[in-house]
Design a protein around this motif. Structure first.
Motif, PDB file in Angstrom:
ATOM      1  N   THR A 143       0.753  -1.137   0.240  1.00 19.74           N
ATOM      2  CA  THR A 143      -0.082  -0.184  -0.095  1.00 19.74           C
ATOM      3  C   THR A 143       0.930   1.576  -0.022  1.00 19.74           C
ATOM      4  O   THR A 143       1.866   1.181   0.394  1.00 19.74           O
ATOM      5  CB  THR A 143      -1.062   0.045   1.182  1.00 19.74           C
ATOM      6  OG1 THR A 143      -0.076   0.237   2.271  1.00 19.74           O
ATOM      7  CG2 THR A 143      -1.898  -1.149   1.382  1.00 19.74           C
ATOM      8  N   GLN A 144       0.220   2.362  -0.507  1.00 20.20           N
ATOM      9  CA  GLN A 144       0.972   3.591  -0.287  1.00 20.20           C
ATOM     10  C   GLN A 144       1.462   3.910   1.074  1.00 20.20           C
ATOM     11  O   GLN A 144       2.495   4.453   1.197  1.00 20.20           O
ATOM     12  CB  GLN A 144       0.282   4.832  -0.825  1.00 20.20           C
ATOM     13  CG  GLN A 144       0.906   6.099  -0.948  1.00 20.20           C
ATOM     14  CD  GLN A 144       0.066   7.141  -1.753  1.00 20.20           C
ATOM     15  OE1 GLN A 144      -0.032   6.996  -3.078  1.00 20.20           O
ATOM     16  NE2 GLN A 144      -0.255   8.192  -1.031  1.00 20.20           N
ATOM     17  N   SER A 189       2.324  10.860  -0.417  1.00 20.07           N
ATOM     18  CA  SER A 189       1.517  10.912  -1.528  1.00 20.07           C
ATOM     19  C   SER A 189       1.693  11.934  -2.596  1.00 20.07           C
ATOM     20  O   SER A 189       1.707  11.504  -3.813  1.00 20.07           O
ATOM     21  CB  SER A 189       0.107  11.370  -0.638  1.00 20.07           C
ATOM     22  OG  SER A 189      -0.826  11.480  -1.834  1.00 20.07           O
ATOM     23  N   ILE A 198       4.756  10.362  -4.684  1.00 16.48           N
ATOM     24  CA  ILE A 198       4.278   9.169  -5.349  1.00 16.48           C
ATOM     25  C   ILE A 198       3.474   9.764  -6.432  1.00 16.48           C
ATOM     26  O   ILE A 198       3.503   9.086  -7.463  1.00 16.48           O
ATOM     27  CB  ILE A 198       3.433   8.267  -4.443  1.00 16.48           C
ATOM     28  CG1 ILE A 198       4.392   7.520  -3.552  1.00 16.48           C
ATOM     29  CG2 ILE A 198       2.645   7.197  -5.429  1.00 16.48           C
ATOM     30  CD1 ILE A 198       4.013   6.542  -2.512  1.00 16.48           C
ATOM     31  N   ARG A 199       2.627  10.705  -6.605  1.00 15.83           N
ATOM     32  CA  ARG A 199       1.813  11.114  -7.519  1.00 15.83           C
ATOM     33  C   ARG A 199       2.727  11.540  -8.709  1.00 15.83           C
ATOM     34  O   ARG A 199       2.505  11.441  -9.838  1.00 15.83           O
ATOM     35  CB  ARG A 199       0.867  12.352  -7.005  1.00 15.83           C
ATOM     36  CG  ARG A 199      -0.066  12.664  -8.077  1.00 15.83           C
ATOM     37  CD  ARG A 199      -1.217  13.679  -7.577  1.00 15.83           C
ATOM     38  NE  ARG A 199      -1.736  13.393  -6.124  1.00 15.83           N
ATOM     39  CZ  ARG A 199      -1.488  13.812  -5.011  1.00 15.83           C
ATOM     40  NH1 ARG A 199      -0.797  14.909  -5.074  1.00 15.83           N
ATOM     41  NH2 ARG A 199      -2.061  13.478  -3.805  1.00 15.83           N
ATOM     42  N   GLU A 226       4.356   8.850 -10.488  1.00 18.43           N
ATOM     43  CA  GLU A 226       3.146   8.083 -11.278  1.00 18.43           C
ATOM     44  C   GLU A 226       3.031   8.996 -12.571  1.00 18.43           C
ATOM     45  O   GLU A 226       3.141   8.489 -13.604  1.00 18.43           O
ATOM     46  CB  GLU A 226       1.945   8.139 -10.388  1.00 18.43           C
ATOM     47  CG  GLU A 226       0.882   7.389 -11.355  1.00 18.43           C
ATOM     48  CD  GLU A 226      -0.660   7.410 -10.527  1.00 18.43           C
ATOM     49  OE1 GLU A 226      -0.940   6.214 -10.738  1.00 18.43           O
ATOM     50  OE2 GLU A 226      -0.765   8.247  -9.766  1.00 18.43           O
ATOM     51  N   ARG A 228      -0.629   3.570  -9.041  1.00 18.58           N
ATOM     52  CA  ARG A 228      -1.245   3.641  -8.043  1.00 18.58           C
ATOM     53  C   ARG A 228      -2.632   2.722  -8.348  1.00 18.58           C
ATOM     54  O   ARG A 228      -3.231   3.365  -9.376  1.00 18.58           O
ATOM     55  CB  ARG A 228      -1.583   4.630  -7.482  1.00 18.58           C
ATOM     56  CG  ARG A 228      -0.322   5.376  -6.905  1.00 18.58           C
ATOM     57  CD  ARG A 228      -0.559   6.668  -5.941  1.00 18.58           C
ATOM     58  NE  ARG A 228      -1.050   7.857  -6.864  1.00 18.58           N
ATOM     59  CZ  ARG A 228      -1.597   8.913  -6.391  1.00 18.58           C
ATOM     60  NH1 ARG A 228      -1.473   9.266  -5.125  1.00 18.58           N
ATOM     61  NH2 ARG A 228      -2.010   9.601  -7.282  1.00 18.58           N
ATOM     62  N   ARG A 229      -3.044   1.864  -7.593  1.00 18.99           N
ATOM     63  CA  ARG A 229      -4.179   0.974  -7.937  1.00 18.99           C
ATOM     64  C   ARG A 229      -5.096   1.135  -6.734  1.00 18.99           C
ATOM     65  O   ARG A 229      -4.693   0.763  -5.658  1.00 18.99           O
ATOM     66  CB  ARG A 229      -4.083  -0.259  -8.507  1.00 18.99           C
ATOM     67  CG  ARG A 229      -3.230  -0.460  -9.661  1.00 18.99           C
ATOM     68  CD  ARG A 229      -3.245  -1.681 -10.101  1.00 18.99           C
ATOM     69  NE  ARG A 229      -2.062  -2.073 -11.434  1.00 18.99           N
ATOM     70  CZ  ARG A 229      -1.631  -1.149 -12.311  1.00 18.99           C
ATOM     71  NH1 ARG A 229      -2.592  -0.056 -12.570  1.00 18.99           N
ATOM     72  NH2 ARG A 229      -0.788  -1.604 -13.237  1.00 18.99           N
ATOM     73  N   LEU A 249      -4.417   2.640  -1.463  1.00 18.81           N
ATOM     74  CA  LEU A 249      -3.851   2.511  -2.838  1.00 18.81           C
ATOM     75  C   LEU A 249      -2.649   1.608  -2.703  1.00 18.81           C
ATOM     76  O   LEU A 249      -1.934   1.442  -2.006  1.00 18.81           O
ATOM     77  CB  LEU A 249      -3.340   3.925  -3.128  1.00 18.81           C
ATOM     78  CG  LEU A 249      -4.393   4.827  -3.398  1.00 18.81           C
ATOM     79  CD1 LEU A 249      -3.918   6.307  -3.749  1.00 18.81           C
ATOM     80  CD2 LEU A 249      -5.480   4.592  -4.473  1.00 18.81           C
ATOM     81  N   ARG A 250      -2.441   0.793  -3.769  1.00 18.67           N
ATOM     82  CA  ARG A 250      -1.448  -0.373  -4.014  1.00 18.67           C
ATOM     83  C   ARG A 250      -0.427   0.294  -5.031  1.00 18.67           C
ATOM     84  O   ARG A 250      -1.058   0.965  -5.997  1.00 18.67           O
ATOM     85  CB  ARG A 250      -2.052  -1.614  -4.447  1.00 18.67           C
ATOM     86  CG  ARG A 250      -3.013  -2.229  -3.395  1.00 18.67           C
ATOM     87  CD  ARG A 250      -2.084  -3.079  -2.361  1.00 18.67           C
ATOM     88  NE  ARG A 250      -3.217  -3.668  -1.288  1.00 18.67           N
ATOM     89  CZ  ARG A 250      -2.416  -4.245  -0.462  1.00 18.67           C
ATOM     90  NH1 ARG A 250      -1.397  -4.511  -0.175  1.00 18.67           N
ATOM     91  NH2 ARG A 250      -3.247  -4.743   0.581  1.00 18.67           N
ATOM     92  N   ILE A 251       0.671  -0.041  -4.709  1.00 13.15           N
ATOM     93  CA  ILE A 251       1.686   0.864  -5.454  1.00 13.15           C
ATOM     94  C   ILE A 251       2.467  -0.542  -6.298  1.00 13.15           C
ATOM     95  O   ILE A 251       2.936  -1.456  -5.701  1.00 13.15           O
ATOM     96  CB  ILE A 251       2.814   1.485  -4.531  1.00 13.15           C
ATOM     97  CG1 ILE A 251       2.098   2.375  -3.601  1.00 13.15           C
ATOM     98  CG2 ILE A 251       3.919   2.140  -5.625  1.00 13.15           C
ATOM     99  CD1 ILE A 251       1.267   3.603  -4.580  1.00 13.15           C
TER     100      ILE A 251
END
Length: 159
Positions: free
Chosen positions: A71-72, A87, A90-91, A94, A101-102, A111-113
């Motif tokens: 997870t995140q 966050s 990571i954004r 992405e 992120r899913r 959110l899974r990374i």
């Protein structure tokens, strides 16, 4: 005699004697960490990564070796980053196509990374740079130093 709120709880005989900053292991650890980060930042610059971006990517890669994608929050915890900063970074990673992120099917709030192929390739190169930076700074005593630091910092890492 009552203890004041700022007074340490241990007996006076266990308290250290102030000897100045140059005798403090914490002082030297702090400055060593600053030097390590400065060199790592310089060494990662050709890859377009900051140490924070690297730590988050590498943590996502390391944690994804287990059964589930991390997870995140797990990635943030492993990297030592706070949730909000992680966050945001990571954004950006992405947006660069280095990870995805899913939504977690079991928890809509999580959110899974997952590293993309480009992210895996970049983090592989960056890990080698980090290892080389460690050798450059710590030399052959790196393992000895790591074993002394582990019990101090281990409680900060996720299980």
């Amino acid at each position: 005699m009552a203890e004041s709120p700022g007074e340490p709880r241990e007996p006076r005989e266990l308290r250290g004697v102030p000897r100045g900053p140059l005798m403090s292991p914490g002082f030297w650890l702090h400055h060593a960490a600053l030097e390590w980060r400065t060199r790592l930042e310089r060494n990662l610059r050709p890859l377009g990564l900051t140490p924070t971006q690297f730590n988050l990517l590498a943590s996502a890669g390391w944690l994804s070796r287990q059964d589930d994608l991390p997870t995140q929050q797990q990635v943030a915890d492993m990297s030592g980053s706070d949730r909000m900063m992680a966050s945001k970074v990571i954004r950006g990673l992405e947006d660069r196509g280095l990870l995805a992120r899913r939504a977690d099917p079991a928890d809509a709030r999580a959110l899974r990374i997952e590293l993309t192929p480009a992210g895996r390739e970049l983090v592989s190169r960056a890990v080698q740079i980090a290892v080389d930076t460690d050798v450059e700074i710590f030399g052959p005593d790196g393992d000895f130093l790591r074993e002394h630091l582990k019990p101090i910092a281990a409680h900060r890492l996720p299980d």
